[in-house]
Design an enzyme around this catalytic site. Structure first.
Site, PDB file in Angstrom:
ATOM      1  N   SER A 130     107.299 -11.693  -3.044  1.00  0.00           N
ATOM      2  CA  SER A 130     105.874 -11.967  -2.795  1.00  0.00           C
ATOM      3  C   SER A 130     105.135 -11.279  -3.971  1.00  0.00           C
ATOM      4  O   SER A 130     103.857 -11.693  -4.244  1.00  0.00           O
ATOM      5  CB  SER A 130     105.142 -11.459  -1.572  1.00  0.00           C
ATOM      6  OG  SER A 130     105.363 -12.447  -0.418  1.00  0.00           O
TER       7      SER A 130
ATOM      8  N   ASN B  85     110.443 -20.431  -0.718  1.00  0.00           N
ATOM      9  CA  ASN B  85     109.307 -20.922   0.016  1.00  0.00           C
ATOM     10  C   ASN B  85     109.804 -21.759   1.154  1.00  0.00           C
ATOM     11  O   ASN B  85     110.883 -21.842   1.356  1.00  0.00           O
ATOM     12  CB  ASN B  85     108.490 -22.125  -0.785  1.00  0.00           C
ATOM     13  CG  ASN B  85     109.413 -23.186  -1.380  1.00  0.00           C
ATOM     14  OD1 ASN B  85     110.077 -23.777  -0.759  1.00  0.00           O
ATOM     15  ND2 ASN B  85     109.491 -23.326  -2.729  1.00  0.00           N
TER      16      ASN B  85
ATOM     17  N   GLY C  68     105.359 -12.218  -7.014  1.00  0.00           N
ATOM     18  CA  GLY C  68     105.410 -13.259  -8.536  1.00  0.00           C
ATOM     19  C   GLY C  68     104.005 -14.080  -8.069  1.00  0.00           C
ATOM     20  O   GLY C  68     102.771 -13.439  -7.718  1.00  0.00           O
ATOM     21  N   VAL C  69     104.225 -15.402  -7.993  1.00  0.00           N
ATOM     22  CA  VAL C  69     103.244 -16.187  -7.896  1.00  0.00           C
ATOM     23  C   VAL C  69     102.388 -16.149  -6.290  1.00  0.00           C
ATOM     24  O   VAL C  69     101.304 -16.809  -6.121  1.00  0.00           O
ATOM     25  CB  VAL C  69     103.771 -17.805  -7.827  1.00  0.00           C
ATOM     26  CG1 VAL C  69     104.050 -18.177  -9.163  1.00  0.00           C
ATOM     27  CG2 VAL C  69     104.745 -17.945  -6.826  1.00  0.00           C
ATOM     28  N   TYR C  70     103.109 -15.456  -5.374  1.00  0.00           N
ATOM     29  CA  TYR C  70     102.524 -15.150  -4.157  1.00  0.00           C
ATOM     30  C   TYR C  70     101.355 -14.044  -4.287  1.00  0.00           C
ATOM     31  O   TYR C  70     100.704 -13.793  -3.349  1.00  0.00           O
ATOM     32  CB  TYR C  70     103.484 -14.955  -3.009  1.00  0.00           C
ATOM     33  CG  TYR C  70     104.212 -16.289  -2.598  1.00  0.00           C
ATOM     34  CD1 TYR C  70     103.966 -17.490  -2.991  1.00  0.00           C
ATOM     35  CD2 TYR C  70     105.101 -16.254  -1.157  1.00  0.00           C
ATOM     36  CE1 TYR C  70     104.561 -18.834  -2.708  1.00  0.00           C
ATOM     37  CE2 TYR C  70     105.495 -17.649  -0.882  1.00  0.00           C
ATOM     38  CZ  TYR C  70     105.060 -18.835  -1.309  1.00  0.00           C
ATOM     39  OH  TYR C  70     105.954 -19.900  -1.075  1.00  0.00           O
TER      40      TYR C  70
ATOM     41  N   GLY D  53     110.132 -19.062 -10.417  1.00  0.00           N
ATOM     42  CA  GLY D  53     110.490 -17.884 -10.333  1.00  0.00           C
ATOM     43  C   GLY D  53     112.005 -17.524  -9.966  1.00  0.00           C
ATOM     44  O   GLY D  53     112.915 -18.268 -10.519  1.00  0.00           O
ATOM     45  N   VAL D  54     112.025 -16.445  -8.992  1.00  0.00           N
ATOM     46  CA  VAL D  54     113.509 -15.882  -8.726  1.00  0.00           C
ATOM     47  C   VAL D  54     114.150 -17.203  -7.901  1.00  0.00           C
ATOM     48  O   VAL D  54     115.643 -17.237  -7.987  1.00  0.00           O
ATOM     49  CB  VAL D  54     113.249 -14.633  -7.992  1.00  0.00           C
ATOM     50  CG1 VAL D  54     112.603 -14.979  -6.800  1.00  0.00           C
ATOM     51  CG2 VAL D  54     114.816 -13.980  -8.016  1.00  0.00           C
ATOM     52  N   ASP D  55     113.539 -17.846  -7.339  1.00  0.00           N
ATOM     53  CA  ASP D  55     114.052 -19.011  -6.521  1.00  0.00           C
ATOM     54  C   ASP D  55     114.687 -19.952  -7.256  1.00  0.00           C
ATOM     55  O   ASP D  55     116.074 -20.609  -7.270  1.00  0.00           O
ATOM     56  CB  ASP D  55     112.860 -19.791  -5.754  1.00  0.00           C
ATOM     57  CG  ASP D  55     113.287 -20.696  -4.601  1.00  0.00           C
ATOM     58  OD1 ASP D  55     114.544 -20.921  -4.301  1.00  0.00           O
ATOM     59  OD2 ASP D  55     112.413 -21.402  -4.048  1.00  0.00           O
TER      60      ASP D  55
ATOM     61  N   ILE E 279     118.571 -10.845 -10.827  1.00  0.00           N
ATOM     62  CA  ILE E 279     119.183 -10.716  -9.461  1.00  0.00           C
ATOM     63  C   ILE E 279     120.430 -11.511  -9.497  1.00  0.00           C
ATOM     64  O   ILE E 279     121.460 -11.322  -8.598  1.00  0.00           O
ATOM     65  CB  ILE E 279     118.147 -10.999  -8.270  1.00  0.00           C
ATOM     66  CG1 ILE E 279     118.893 -10.343  -7.087  1.00  0.00           C
ATOM     67  CG2 ILE E 279     117.820 -12.356  -8.215  1.00  0.00           C
ATOM     68  CD1 ILE E 279     117.927 -10.272  -5.659  1.00  0.00           C
TER      69      ILE E 279
HETATM   70  P1  ADP Z   1     106.988 -15.234  -4.680  1.00  0.00           P
HETATM   71  O1  ADP Z   1     106.734 -16.678  -4.581  1.00  0.00           O
HETATM   72  O2  ADP Z   1     107.592 -14.537  -3.555  1.00  0.00           O
HETATM   73  O3  ADP Z   1     105.811 -14.291  -5.380  1.00  0.00           O
HETATM   74  P2  ADP Z   1     108.281 -15.213  -7.471  1.00  0.00           P
HETATM   75  O4  ADP Z   1     109.572 -15.937  -7.662  1.00  0.00           O
HETATM   76  O5  ADP Z   1     107.065 -15.882  -8.032  1.00  0.00           O
HETATM   77  O6  ADP Z   1     108.454 -15.024  -5.806  1.00  0.00           O
HETATM   78  O7  ADP Z   1     108.559 -13.728  -7.897  1.00  0.00           O
HETATM   79  C1  ADP Z   1     109.230 -12.435  -7.290  1.00  0.00           C
HETATM   80  C2  ADP Z   1     109.748 -11.515  -8.080  1.00  0.00           C
HETATM   81  O8  ADP Z   1     110.846 -11.823  -8.706  1.00  0.00           O
HETATM   82  C3  ADP Z   1     108.496 -11.246  -9.489  1.00  0.00           C
HETATM   83  O9  ADP Z   1     108.391 -10.090  -9.757  1.00  0.00           O
HETATM   84  C4  ADP Z   1     109.339 -12.033 -10.545  1.00  0.00           C
HETATM   85  O10 ADP Z   1     109.039 -11.396 -11.863  1.00  0.00           O
HETATM   86  C5  ADP Z   1     110.656 -11.611 -10.377  1.00  0.00           C
HETATM   87  N1  ADP Z   1     112.046 -12.561 -10.765  1.00  0.00           N
HETATM   88  C6  ADP Z   1     111.946 -13.916 -11.280  1.00  0.00           C
HETATM   89  N2  ADP Z   1     113.103 -14.126 -11.570  1.00  0.00           N
HETATM   90  C7  ADP Z   1     113.779 -12.964 -11.222  1.00  0.00           C
HETATM   91  C8  ADP Z   1     115.234 -13.081 -11.472  1.00  0.00           C
HETATM   92  N3  ADP Z   1     116.105 -13.738 -11.973  1.00  0.00           N
HETATM   93  N4  ADP Z   1     115.843 -11.614 -10.927  1.00  0.00           N
HETATM   94  C9  ADP Z   1     114.886 -10.834 -10.235  1.00  0.00           C
HETATM   95  N5  ADP Z   1     113.771 -10.988 -10.291  1.00  0.00           N
HETATM   96  C10 ADP Z   1     113.151 -12.193 -10.682  1.00  0.00           C
END
Ligand code: ADP
Length: 169
Positions: free
Chosen positions: A121, A24, A123-125, A32-34, A11
């Site tokens: 939500s 968060n 991923g880890v959520y 993760g994506v954050d 993303i």
């Molecule tokens: P949450 O805490 O809301 O669950 P996460 O970051 O753990 O968020 O995960 C949300 C989704 O984003 C997961 O499916 C993960 O595989 C995905 N993800 C992680 N990094 C990226 C990225 N750079 N671009 C797009 N999606 C990503």
């Protein structure tokens, strides 16, 4: 729903007006994506997040969204939203729908024409992917958001298939 696209990829590379971050509540970065968004945006993004008002360390409760600049990203804005932790924040479906809706509303109110969502939500959520996809697609398909170009950036083949199925059903 010609305005909704599904893209497999990172993303942080999205060429859109606003990138949505699955943040968060503290908004100080994370995994993760954050983590990926903060790394790509650089320290300016964290500085902007720190400026957001906090109550007991909470800058954005689950289901809400906040908007900041985007540092080194190509986007103009990062919209930080907090999805529910599955099995912890209830009612989960309503909170997930609110996270999407509040993000979309902030994009509209800031004049954005395009935005990119991750799978909030999922991923880890721990939100079940099929249910999350149904909620994501149903909120994004509302007629009021038709003028927005909405992209879902998903990492895996499996997630892409789940989202495509939700979009087609
Ligand atoms: P949450 O805490 O809301 O669950 P996460 O970051 O753990 O968020 O995960 C949300 C989704 O984003 C997961 O499916 C993960 O595989 C995905 N993800 C992680 N990094 C990226 C990225 N750079 N671009 C797009 N999606 C990503």
């Amino acid at each position: 729903m010609g305005n909704i696209k599904i893209i497999q990829g990172d993303i942080t590379t999205a060429e859109v007006d606003a990138i949505v971050n699955a943040a968060n509540s503290q908004m100080l970065g994370g995994g993760g994506v954050d983590g990926a968004i903060h790394r790509a945006a650089g320290p300016e993004l964290l500085a902007a997040c720190k400026k957001m008002p906090a109550q007991n360390g909470i800058r954005c409760p689950a289901g809400e969204a906040r908007i900041t600049g985007a540092g080194n990203l190509k986007a103009k804005y990062v919209i930080h939203t907090v999805g529910p932790r599955y099995g912890v924040n209830e009612p989960a479906a309503q909170l997930l729908a609110s996270a999407y809706q509040n993000s979309l509303n902030l994009a509209v109110s800031h004049g954005c024409r395009s935005l990119a969502f991750p799978a909030i939500s999922c991923g880890v959520y721990g939100y079940p992917h099929r249910e999350a996809a149904g909620i994501a697609v149903s909120v994004c398909s509302r007629p009021e958001y038709e003028p927005l170009a909405i992209c879902f950036y998903l990492f895996s083949d499996d997630m892409v298939a789940v989202w495509k199925q939700a979009l087609e059903s």
